[in-house]
Design a protein around this motif. Structure first.
Motif, PDB file in Angstrom:
ATOM      1  N   THR A 134       0.832  -1.208   0.000  1.00  0.00           N
ATOM      2  CA  THR A 134       0.000   0.000   0.000  1.00  0.00           C
ATOM      3  C   THR A 134       0.866   1.257   0.000  1.00  0.00           C
ATOM      4  OG1 THR A 134      -0.193  -0.128   2.415  1.00  0.00           O
ATOM      5  CG2 THR A 134      -1.993  -1.078   1.117  1.00  0.00           C
ATOM      6  N   THR A 135       2.008   1.203   0.665  1.00  0.00           N
ATOM      7  CA  THR A 135       2.922   2.343   0.681  1.00  0.00           C
ATOM      8  C   THR A 135       3.492   2.586  -0.709  1.00  0.00           C
ATOM      9  OG1 THR A 135       3.487   1.935   3.000  1.00  0.00           O
ATOM     10  CG2 THR A 135       5.055   3.244   1.701  1.00  0.00           C
ATOM     11  N   VAL A 136       3.911   1.511  -1.375  1.00  0.00           N
ATOM     12  CA  VAL A 136       4.453   1.635  -2.733  1.00  0.00           C
ATOM     13  C   VAL A 136       3.392   2.202  -3.663  1.00  0.00           C
ATOM     14  CG1 VAL A 136       5.391   0.376  -4.708  1.00  0.00           C
ATOM     15  CG2 VAL A 136       6.101  -0.230  -2.393  1.00  0.00           C
ATOM     16  N   ILE A 147       1.462   6.686  -7.052  1.00  0.00           N
ATOM     17  CA  ILE A 147       0.412   7.636  -7.469  1.00  0.00           C
ATOM     18  C   ILE A 147       0.913   9.070  -7.299  1.00  0.00           C
ATOM     19  CG2 ILE A 147      -1.866   8.553  -6.856  1.00  0.00           C
ATOM     20  CD1 ILE A 147      -2.638   5.587  -6.195  1.00  0.00           C
ATOM     21  N   ALA A 148       1.493   9.360  -6.150  1.00  0.00           N
ATOM     22  CA  ALA A 148       1.986  10.718  -5.886  1.00  0.00           C
ATOM     23  C   ALA A 148       3.133  11.098  -6.826  1.00  0.00           C
ATOM     24  CB  ALA A 148       2.438  10.831  -4.437  1.00  0.00           C
ATOM     25  N   ASN A 152       4.667   4.079 -12.273  1.00  0.00           N
ATOM     26  CA  ASN A 152       4.199   2.736 -11.957  1.00  0.00           C
ATOM     27  C   ASN A 152       5.009   2.198 -10.786  1.00  0.00           C
ATOM     28  OD1 ASN A 152       2.229   2.228 -14.092  1.00  0.00           O
ATOM     29  ND2 ASN A 152       3.989   2.421 -15.459  1.00  0.00           N
ATOM     30  N   PRO A 153       4.389   1.404  -9.908  1.00  0.00           N
ATOM     31  CA  PRO A 153       5.120   0.876  -8.753  1.00  0.00           C
ATOM     32  C   PRO A 153       6.418   0.155  -9.113  1.00  0.00           C
ATOM     33  CG  PRO A 153       2.783   0.480  -8.482  1.00  0.00           C
ATOM     34  CD  PRO A 153       2.977   1.018  -9.874  1.00  0.00           C
ATOM     35  N   TRP A 154       6.420  -0.620 -10.192  1.00  0.00           N
ATOM     36  CA  TRP A 154       7.617  -1.385 -10.553  1.00  0.00           C
ATOM     37  C   TRP A 154       8.805  -0.486 -10.875  1.00  0.00           C
ATOM     38  CZ3 TRP A 154       9.867  -0.512 -15.220  1.00  0.00           C
ATOM     39  CH2 TRP A 154       9.077   0.038 -16.238  1.00  0.00           C
ATOM     40  N   LYS A 176       9.912  11.425 -19.370  1.00  0.00           N
ATOM     41  CA  LYS A 176       9.572  12.839 -19.213  1.00  0.00           C
ATOM     42  C   LYS A 176       8.079  13.140 -19.227  1.00  0.00           C
ATOM     43  CE  LYS A 176      13.813  14.714 -21.082  1.00  0.00           C
ATOM     44  NZ  LYS A 176      14.405  15.446 -22.168  1.00  0.00           N
ATOM     45  N   TRP A 177       7.295  12.377 -19.990  1.00  0.00           N
ATOM     46  CA  TRP A 177       5.864  12.689 -20.078  1.00  0.00           C
ATOM     47  C   TRP A 177       5.213  12.679 -18.705  1.00  0.00           C
ATOM     48  CZ3 TRP A 177       2.253   9.398 -18.185  1.00  0.00           C
ATOM     49  CH2 TRP A 177       2.649   8.075 -17.974  1.00  0.00           C
ATOM     50  N   ALA A 178       5.718  11.869 -17.794  1.00  0.00           N
ATOM     51  CA  ALA A 178       5.106  11.773 -16.471  1.00  0.00           C
ATOM     52  C   ALA A 178       5.394  12.999 -15.613  1.00  0.00           C
ATOM     53  CB  ALA A 178       5.587  10.523 -15.756  1.00  0.00           C
TER      54      ALA A 178
END
Length: 89
Positions: A50-52, A57-58, A62-64, A77-79
């Motif tokens: 849940t922390t990852v 999100i913040a 992506n988590p990976w 860069k788009w992110a």
């Protein structure tokens, strides 16, 4: 480099890329500043899913990607400008 160090490096780099401070992430995720600082230092023994997820999100990723040893944030860069419903206050 172990997984905690990889995660810490990616977390620090992504925060810097987006101009975020620990206090910003705390406000955005509700994750304690103590936990965030431990994650940034690589001293953590583990991290909850849940922390990852909250961090991803913040940080608009992506988590990976936070665990990818060869993550090239410059190629992502788009992110940096994608808002995805996350607000910075």
């Amino acid at each position: 480099m172990n997984l905690s160090e990889i995660f810490a490096r990616n977390l620090r780099v992504r925060m810097a890329t987006l101009g975020l401070k620990t206090s910003d992430l705390y406000k955005m995720t509700g994750i304690s500043k103590t936990t965030l600082m431990a994650l940034q230092s690589g001293r953590n023994k583990g991290v909850q899913f849940t922390t990852v997820e909250k961090l991803a999100i913040a940080l608009k990723c992506n988590p990976w990607q936070l665990f990818d040893e060869d993550m090239n944030w410059a190629a992502y860069k788009w992110a940096n400008t994608y808002q995805g419903g996350v607000t910075h206050e």
